[in-house]
Scaffold this motif. Structure first.
Motif, PDB file in Angstrom:
ATOM      1  N   GLY A  88      -3.598   6.140 -10.464  1.00 53.56           N
ATOM      2  CA  GLY A  88      -3.081   6.267 -11.925  1.00 53.56           C
ATOM      3  C   GLY A  88      -2.482   5.732 -12.162  1.00 53.56           C
ATOM      4  N   PHE A  89      -1.467   4.721 -11.292  1.00 51.44           N
ATOM      5  CA  PHE A  89       0.369   4.738 -12.070  1.00 51.44           C
ATOM      6  C   PHE A  89      -0.042   3.487 -11.254  1.00 51.44           C
ATOM      7  N   TYR A  90       0.787   2.328 -11.590  1.00 50.84           N
ATOM      8  CA  TYR A  90       1.221   0.897 -11.406  1.00 50.84           C
ATOM      9  C   TYR A  90       2.676   0.902 -11.078  1.00 50.84           C
ATOM     10  N   TYR A  91       3.012   0.192 -10.015  1.00 52.51           N
ATOM     11  CA  TYR A  91       4.112   0.198  -9.545  1.00 52.51           C
ATOM     12  C   TYR A  91       4.795  -1.702  -9.891  1.00 52.51           C
ATOM     13  N   ASP A  92       5.609  -1.311 -10.293  1.00 50.71           N
ATOM     14  CA  ASP A  92       6.364  -2.764 -10.914  1.00 50.71           C
ATOM     15  C   ASP A  92       8.025  -2.998  -9.933  1.00 50.71           C
ATOM     16  N   PRO A  93       7.461  -3.679  -8.857  1.00 47.40           N
ATOM     17  CA  PRO A  93       8.249  -4.517  -7.501  1.00 47.40           C
ATOM     18  C   PRO A  93       9.508  -4.970  -8.480  1.00 47.40           C
ATOM     19  N   THR A 153       0.892  -1.384  -0.078  1.00 50.69           N
ATOM     20  CA  THR A 153       0.264  -0.060  -0.128  1.00 50.69           C
ATOM     21  C   THR A 153       0.768   0.996   0.263  1.00 50.69           C
ATOM     22  N   ASP A 154       2.369   1.649  -0.120  1.00 49.88           N
ATOM     23  CA  ASP A 154       3.426   2.563   0.532  1.00 49.88           C
ATOM     24  C   ASP A 154       3.044   2.543  -0.889  1.00 49.88           C
ATOM     25  N   ASN A 213      -4.210  -5.933 -17.401  1.00 51.91           N
ATOM     26  CA  ASN A 213      -3.232  -7.052 -17.786  1.00 51.91           C
ATOM     27  C   ASN A 213      -2.740  -7.227 -16.704  1.00 51.91           C
ATOM     28  N   ILE A 214      -2.406  -5.757 -15.370  1.00 49.69           N
ATOM     29  CA  ILE A 214      -2.300  -5.893 -13.911  1.00 49.69           C
ATOM     30  C   ILE A 214      -3.221  -7.584 -13.006  1.00 49.69           C
ATOM     31  N   PHE A 238       4.276   3.279 -13.521  1.00 49.57           N
ATOM     32  CA  PHE A 238       4.037   3.278 -14.812  1.00 49.57           C
ATOM     33  C   PHE A 238       2.838   3.220 -15.262  1.00 49.57           C
ATOM     34  N   LYS A 239       2.208   4.653 -15.920  1.00 56.15           N
ATOM     35  CA  LYS A 239       1.028   5.215 -15.574  1.00 56.15           C
ATOM     36  C   LYS A 239       0.063   3.892 -16.484  1.00 56.15           C
TER      37      LYS A 239
END
Length: 492
Positions: A74-79, A68-69, A103-104, A85-86
């Motif tokens: 509106g954005f996706y964090y790729d670990p 959650t951090d 896709n996510i 990424f928008k």
């Protein structure tokens, strides 16, 4: 008189004081508290608080970041890439590299599927069998309960990984995906319908099923009774007696031009087709399903805006009223093949008597979504049905009410059937996410969930088939899963 300290000296003295003994004044106390709270909440990119040093020598303790951090609307964090990424609209989901919500979700499901494949399952040991035998000898369970408990224990111990993989060849082209799979009454022939990649036609095959000396199940597609290429949309087969040849009903739909849809009824023996198939013109309607009664006198066609009833010998045709809705599933009764069940797009399950007027309804059952499959028990007392919302129900036709509900199926508007085994002790099916589930027929308890061996989508859902008499050998239990151009065997 004591001289007044300078501002710098006053600040230096304040830093030297212990923070626990420091008591701010009433005027500036809240301001200092806000500064301290802001200092605690501030964290760097590595998740280490500013109160502690980066090399870990400070008094503050480092805390790992949660998912959650990293969330930003509106954005996706790729670990893996450690980048944001928008998120694009879902209409760009067809592009593999575009980040969309679909896709996510697909990526998260694939990660979960791989984790479930690597998860170890329980093994069937000898003490399970001995425990059931001792309970039966003490009289706590009957012989029927002993068989049911033992079958449930074997099903719950199926491995997540398949024990055997079979490639499906074809002389008509490259096989893409199975549509329908089933066995004859002796369980020694596999009837299947396949999609072809090179054309819009379908591939109908009847292959032999045997058991090798090593215990493996062999399916010989090269030496088959029937290998037919046609634009088939549905298929159905039935056997009244084991000595008689198999009766096959399949329907074709036109893809180009104004030609009409056609239904074919043929006999298939060990030498192949027996004569020329009988053809019946249906008209310019798309055919969803078909069913043939056990006396080979009539067959039903589920098509657009209704259903059709056709006599095999006289070719007489009746139109069955179904509230002007498409019929997606239909079946005849076994004991007296005069009752016809039709499931339409509005969730109605209608019962018709083929001897009376076709517009007269005997009973009407309701489901929440589109009725996708219907299957009757051998005594015609219970009806197993499923809809496009994932609901699977067992109806008692005498009381006209639901007696068992099977939970866990996930579906979102796709035609996915649900099946009942030959012994009528298990209910199983594959959902939209590719998970195969087994339930107890009488209690509705979920026994086993098996993940798909390959990634799947809404257009290529795996087709499953379970039997406890593969190759006409009693006790030879296995689950057959078809996906792509391969068959995956799970020994039970």
């Amino acid at each position: 008189m004591k001289p007044r300290q300078s501002k710098s000296t006053w600040n230096r003295g304040r830093k030297e004081d212990d923070s626990n003994n420091y008591k701010p004044c009433k005027r500036f106390g809240n301001m200092g508290r806000k500064r301290r709270n802001k200092k605690r909440l501030y964290s760097d990119a590595n998740g280490i608080r500013s109160g502690s040093t980066r090399d870990g020598a400070g008094e503050g303790s480092s805390s790992p970041r949660t998912s959650t951090d990293y969330e930003i609307p509106g954005f996706y964090y790729d670990p893996e890439k450690k980048k944001y990424f928008k998120i694009q609209p879902n209409q760009f989901s067809s592009l593999g590299h575009t980040i969309t919500n679909q896709n996510i979700e697909k990526k998260a499901k694939e990660v979960k599927r791989k984790e479930n494949l690597n998860r170890q399952t329980d093994k069937l040991h000898t003490h399970h069998f001995l425990e059931l035998i001792s309970r039966q000898e003490l009289g706590s369970i009957s012989s029927c309960q002993f068989q049911r408990y033992f079958i449930h224990k074997r099903i719950s111990c199926i491995d997540n990984n398949s024990t055997q993989t079979i490639d499906v060849p074809s002389i008509h082209g490259i096989v893409e995906h199975p549509k329908v799979m089933g066995l004859n009454s002796n369980c020694d022939k596999l009837i299947s319908l396949w999609d072809l990649t090179s054309s819009l036609a379908k591939f109908i095959n009847i292959a032999y099923v045997t058991m090798a000396y090593s215990g493996a199940i062999e399916i010989d597609f090269e030496k088959s009774d029937l290998s037919l290429c046609a634009g088939a949309s549905s298929i159905f087969w039935t056997e009244k007696k084991k000595s008689l040849p198999l009766h096959l009903l399949y329907t074709t739909v036109p893809f180009i031009g104004n030609t009409s849809s056609t239904a074919y009824v043929c006999k298939v023996s060990n030498q192949g087709l027996c004569g020329t198939p009988n053809s019946y013109s249906i008209g310019q309607k798309y055919i969803w399903c078909c069913a043939l009664d056990s006396d080979y006198r009539r067959f039903s066609i589920g098509c657009e805006k209704g259903a059709l009833l056709i006599e095999v010998e006289t070719r007489r045709l009746w139109e069955i009223y179904s509230y002007k809705s498409d019929v997606f599933s239909t079946t005849f009764t076994h004991q007296n093949p005069c009752l016809l069940f039709c499931g339409n797009m509005k969730g109605h399950i209608l019962t018709r008597d083929t001897r009376s007027h076709p517009s007269r309804t005997l009973t009407e059952l309701r489901m929440k979504g589109v009725v996708t499959s219907l299957q009757l028990t051998q005594d015609d007392v219970h009806l197993l049905s499923s809809d496009a919302l994932g609901n699977a129900l067992l109806w008692d036709l005498r009381m006209k009410k639901v007696v068992v509900e099977y939970r866990g199926m996930k579906n979102e508007g796709t035609r996915i059937p649900i099946h009942m085994d030959d012994s009528e002790k298990l209910v199983y099916g594959c959902d939209l996410e590719g998970y195969t589930r087994f339930w107890c027929k009488n209690s509705g308890r979920l026994l086993r969930t098996i993940p798909s061996p390959v990634p799947c989508s809404s257009t290529c859902i795996p087709v499953v088939l379970y039997s406890d008499r593969w190759g006409n050998k009693a006790g030879n239990s296995a689950l057959l899963l078809g996906s792509g151009n391969k068959l995956y065997m799970y020994k039970v």
